[in-house]
Design a protein around this motif. Structure first.
Motif, PDB file in Angstrom:
ATOM      1  N   PRO A  80       0.759  -1.223  -0.259  1.00  0.00           N
ATOM      2  CA  PRO A  80       0.059   0.259   0.259  1.00  0.00           C
ATOM      3  C   PRO A  80       0.220   1.292   0.115  1.00  0.00           C
ATOM      4  O   PRO A  80       0.947   2.112  -0.826  1.00  0.00           O
ATOM      5  CB  PRO A  80      -0.922  -0.366   1.379  1.00  0.00           C
TER       6      PRO A  80
ATOM      7  N   GLU B 109      -6.479   0.298   4.699  1.00  0.00           N
ATOM      8  CA  GLU B 109      -7.087  -0.600   3.753  1.00  0.00           C
ATOM      9  C   GLU B 109      -7.674  -2.525   4.311  1.00  0.00           C
ATOM     10  O   GLU B 109      -7.886  -2.937   3.573  1.00  0.00           O
ATOM     11  CB  GLU B 109      -5.994  -0.808   3.004  1.00  0.00           C
TER      12      GLU B 109
ATOM     13  N   ARG C 226      -6.414   2.871  -4.778  1.00  0.00           N
ATOM     14  CA  ARG C 226      -5.886   1.132  -4.899  1.00  0.00           C
ATOM     15  C   ARG C 226      -6.404   0.374  -5.714  1.00  0.00           C
ATOM     16  O   ARG C 226      -5.762  -1.113  -5.566  1.00  0.00           O
ATOM     17  CB  ARG C 226      -5.254   1.275  -3.733  1.00  0.00           C
TER      18      ARG C 226
END
Length: 231
Positions: free
Chosen positions: A109, A133, A142
């Motif tokens: 990430p 996330e 993402r």
């Protein structure tokens, strides 16, 4: 109040010291991981998992100082599966973005260049982003979407284990390189080296920077399965 601990994985003593200060200035307790692990990634992971940690910050190149023969990106990708917030730091971001980082980018990430910012909140903010996330799923930048990758000249685009193509629904003006090994062997065997190849994959098309792109689940576009009309 208990201060959360952050492990630092880095083969360079000076870099470890600098990161220790940054972690402390971000309000965490740094835990320096030391030792030589060779290709025994499991032993390093077990060492990290055995600590009461909130997150991990790792250098990408761990071999110059003989800490490990694998990349930090590979280590953090495995720790991602254990839902441990992490940050990858590299001195060679531009050099490695298409190769040894993109191979694992789906599970990374937060990737930053070394010394790229003086923001003392950066470490904490990136770890929070990584944690978010796990809890809420990928952010817009993402999140994976089905994408078409056009490879105009497979013979020319293959070199040093890389292939280059255009992700048409991300940016049709930018050529993106990625490791050839991301393409399954059975798909590679069906690709035509003399014609345009089109692949379908999952790509985080919301990425702003090409270095943030990841590519996964690659297979042949329908045109290669008997449907005409794309050429």
């Amino acid at each position: 109040m208990n201060i959360r601990k952050i492990a630092i994985v880095d083969d360079d003593p000076n870099s470890r010291k600098n990161m220790k200060f940054r972690v402390e200035d971000s309000g965490f307790e740094p835990v320096i991981i030391e030792g030589t692990f060779g290709n025994n990634k499991k032993r390093l992971i077990d060492t990290i998992l055995g600590l009461d940690l909130y997150g991990v910050v790792s250098d990408h190149h761990l071999s110059p100082g003989k800490m490990a023969s694998f990349f930090g990106a590979e280590l953090l990708a495995d720790l991602y599966d254990n839902q441990i917030p992490n940050i990858l730091i590299t001195q060679f971001f531009d050099q490695d973005a298409d190769t040894s980082i993109r191979k694992y980018r789906q599970k990374l990430p937060a990737v930053i260049g070394r010394g790229g910012s003086d923001d003392y909140d950066l470490i904490g903010n990136l770890l929070k982003m990584s944690e978010k996330e796990f809890k809420e799923g990928p952010s817009h930048e993402r999140k994976p979407h089905r994408a078409l990758i056009r490879i105009d000249n497979m013979q020319r685009s293959i070199g040093e284990g890389l292939i280059e193509g255009i992700i048409t629904n991300w940016n049709s003006d930018v050529t993106v390189k990625f490791p050839t090994e991301l393409i399954p062997k059975n798909v590679q065997s069906q690709m035509n080296r003399d014609k345009v190849n089109r692949l379908l994959a999952f790509v985080n098309t919301g990425a702003v920077d090409s270095r943030e792109l990841y590519i996964s689940d690659i297979h042949l576009a329908p045109s290669f399965e008997g449907i005409d009309g794309l050429d």
